[in-house]
Design an enzyme around this catalytic site. Structure first.
Site, PDB file in Angstrom:
ATOM      1  N   HIS A 123      34.859  41.389  47.485  1.00  0.00           N
ATOM      2  CA  HIS A 123      35.049  40.400  48.548  1.00  0.00           C
ATOM      3  C   HIS A 123      36.322  40.797  49.297  1.00  0.00           C
ATOM      4  CE1 HIS A 123      36.191  36.442  50.187  1.00  0.00           C
ATOM      5  NE2 HIS A 123      34.941  36.057  50.006  1.00  0.00           N
ATOM      6  N   ASP A 201      39.026  39.719  39.609  1.00  0.00           N
ATOM      7  CA  ASP A 201      38.669  38.607  40.492  1.00  0.00           C
ATOM      8  C   ASP A 201      37.513  37.857  39.833  1.00  0.00           C
ATOM      9  OD1 ASP A 201      37.628  36.923  42.361  1.00  0.00           O
ATOM     10  OD2 ASP A 201      37.267  38.461  43.887  1.00  0.00           O
ATOM     11  N   GLN A 204      33.478  34.509  41.003  1.00  0.00           N
ATOM     12  CA  GLN A 204      32.079  34.270  40.640  1.00  0.00           C
ATOM     13  C   GLN A 204      31.889  34.273  39.126  1.00  0.00           C
ATOM     14  OE1 GLN A 204      29.782  33.457  42.834  1.00  0.00           O
ATOM     15  NE2 GLN A 204      31.000  33.903  44.658  1.00  0.00           N
ATOM     16  N   LYS A 227      34.345  26.713  43.218  1.00  0.00           N
ATOM     17  CA  LYS A 227      33.056  27.283  42.781  1.00  0.00           C
ATOM     18  C   LYS A 227      32.685  26.776  41.392  1.00  0.00           C
ATOM     19  CE  LYS A 227      33.955  31.401  45.463  1.00  0.00           C
ATOM     20  NZ  LYS A 227      33.120  31.629  46.643  1.00  0.00           N
ATOM     21  N   CYS A 364      31.539  38.266  53.384  1.00  0.00           N
ATOM     22  CA  CYS A 364      32.924  38.751  53.268  1.00  0.00           C
ATOM     23  C   CYS A 364      32.988  40.022  52.431  1.00  0.00           C
ATOM     24  CB  CYS A 364      33.851  37.680  52.683  1.00  0.00           C
ATOM     25  SG  CYS A 364      33.982  36.233  53.702  1.00  0.00           S
TER      26      CYS A 364
HETATM   27  N1  PMP Z   1      36.164  36.779  45.366  1.00  0.00           N
HETATM   28  C1  PMP Z   1      34.855  36.540  45.303  1.00  0.00           C
HETATM   29  C2  PMP Z   1      33.988  37.440  44.476  1.00  0.00           C
HETATM   30  C3  PMP Z   1      34.314  35.454  45.986  1.00  0.00           C
HETATM   31  O1  PMP Z   1      32.999  35.219  45.924  1.00  0.00           O
HETATM   32  C4  PMP Z   1      35.172  34.620  46.745  1.00  0.00           C
HETATM   33  C5  PMP Z   1      34.637  33.420  47.502  1.00  0.00           C
HETATM   34  N2  PMP Z   1      33.491  33.670  48.265  1.00  0.00           N
HETATM   35  C6  PMP Z   1      36.542  34.916  46.759  1.00  0.00           C
HETATM   36  C7  PMP Z   1      36.996  36.003  46.057  1.00  0.00           C
HETATM   37  C8  PMP Z   1      37.513  34.106  47.542  1.00  0.00           C
HETATM   38  O2  PMP Z   1      37.595  32.803  47.055  1.00  0.00           O
HETATM   39  P1  PMP Z   1      38.378  31.684  47.886  1.00  0.00           P
HETATM   40  O3  PMP Z   1      37.868  31.751  49.283  1.00  0.00           O
HETATM   41  O4  PMP Z   1      37.984  30.423  47.195  1.00  0.00           O
HETATM   42  O5  PMP Z   1      39.829  31.965  47.763  1.00  0.00           O
END
Ligand code: PMP
Length: 405
Positions: A123, A201, A204, A227, A364
């Site tokens: 991401h 990270d 998920q 999440k 993203c």
């Molecule tokens: N890493 C991953 C794998 C994600 O799916 C996301 C959220 N889509 C994020 C980071 C970023 O999370 P946040 O926008 O809640 O900070």
């Protein structure tokens, strides 16, 4: 824990009773953010209606009670991850936690010539902070490629790129486009063998596999509350105590100090050192409530339920000639697909007309899209509150969409 019962779970989510475009809502976008159970919504309400005050300030009864609930929440998170309370730093989310690691830990340890290994499936939140700190320090971001056919990490390439120049390795636990589960245990061990810092990270991953962080051994693990059935605006940075202690603060302000004078400032120890300003107290309390709620579920059967739904979806989509599934990961909660010649958002719009919330776009993850030669996908992400009937209805809607588009 109680036996897994999807109807019972659903009854705890007020938003799942909604209708969208005159159809009962089918929420298939939980990888973007989850819906919230009533107990979490109540926890926020109770916090604000039950006499809240600022935390770690003053000595009146309301501030003491709020501080206690706030710190108890930190303990709940620490117990959930099997680590000690002083290794848990509150952040706004995974994104802020990754930026904190980059700007505090990496910025003060990287030098020109150093390398940061980052997987191609990340991401943007786990790419851009490393690019920023590379720019600041003269270090270089090096890509670990994915294998196009499988959408899994190219582990051979990882080993080829891992060298004594590697100072930090950042990968996701579970990917947000295909649901790929990375071999994080192996990556962490190999990176540690050459002395690199490991950043996982878990945005998920945390929702589908509760990590025992003491066992896992990662230096840093981050996730967002929203999440995991909690509100947005609260997240967690776990860091090994010795690393957190050695890291300088990245934001300055109230509460992160022992003593401030115009001659100089003594900083508090971690985690307070990283929590400048009034924190999201309600968010922390609600996240602890979400975790307590989640842990009371029979998660083994809940995950089995989700992977059964994903298989049902996979088998149904496989019968639709026009649909091409991208990087199917059996057993995951996510399925991405495209219809050649059709924009993913047109498919998502047709689904939306049927009350089905599915995500379309690049998620993203531009570098992964580029690697797969795609501009985007339609992503269906499943959660413990979804049902087989919902999957059947989605498949019917997609069959119709194939005829229309
Ligand atoms: N890493 C991953 C794998 C994600 O799916 C996301 C959220 N889509 C994020 C980071 C970023 O999370 P946040 O926008 O809640 O900070």
């Amino acid at each position: 824990s109680q036996p897994f019962d999807v109807d019972l779970i659903r009854s705890q989510f007020p938003s799942l009773q909604l209708t969208v475009n005159d159809r009962p809502l089918i929420y298939f976008d939980s990888a973007a953010t989850s819906q919230k159970p009533a107990c979490v919504i109540d926890a926020i309400n109770n916090h604000y209606s039950g006499g809240q005050a600022n935390v770690h300030r003053g000595s009146h009864s309301l501030t003491s009670a709020s501080t206690q609930r706030f710190e108890n929440a930190r303990q709940t998170v620490a117990d959930f991850l099997n680590v000690s309370k002083d290794t848990i730093v509150w952040t706004r989310g995974a994104t802020e936690a990754l930026n904190l690691i980059a700007q505090s830990c990496a910025r003060n340890s990287l030098q020109p010539g150093d390398e940061i290994l980052v997987s191609e499936m990340e991401h943007h939140a786990n790419i851009v902070p490393w690019q920023l700190v590379a720019e600041q320090t003269g270090a270089e971001v090096v890509k670990i490629p994915v294998v196009r056919e499988t959408c899994q990490l190219d582990m051979q390439a990882f080993y080829e790129r891992l060298s004594d120049k590697t100072k930090l390795v950042a990968v996701c636990h579970i990917n947000n486009v295909t649901g790929t589960r990375n071999p994080i245990e192996e990556i962490i061990q190999s990176a540690h063998r050459i002395g690199a810092i490991t950043v996982i990270d878990g945005a998920q991953g945390i929702v589908h596999e509760t990590p025992d962080l003491t066992d896992l051994g990662a230096d840093f693990y981050v996730f967002s509350g929203h999440k995991l059935f909690a509100p947005a605006g609260i997240g967690v940075l776990y860091g090994k105590k010795a690393l957190l202690d050695a890291m300088p603060p990245w934001h300055g302000g109230g509460k992160m100090v022992e003593k401030v004078s115009f001659e100089g400032t003594d900083f508090a120890s971690s985690p307070a050192k990283f929590e400048a300003g009034t924190p999201n107290v309600a968010g922390a309390i609600a996240l602890a409530e979400a975790i307590t709620w989640y842990q009371a579920i029979d998660l083994k059967h809940a995950e089995l339920h989700i992977s059964n739904l994903q298989r049902q979806l996979y088998e149904g989509l496989s019968k639709l000639e026009d649909i091409r599934i991208i990087g199917y990961q059996p057993g995951s909660s996510i399925l991405s697909f495209v219809m050649d010649g059709v924009h993913p958002s047109d498919i998502a719009t047709l689904l939306d007309q049927q009350g089905i919330a599915a995500r379309s776009g690049h998620h993203c993850a531009h570098p992964l899209m580029d690697a797969l030669n795609l501009s985007g996908t339609v992503r269906i992400s499943l959660a413990i509150y979804n049902t087989a009937e919902e999957v059947t209805q989605c498949l019917e809607a997609l069959e119709k969409a194939c005829d229309i588009l």
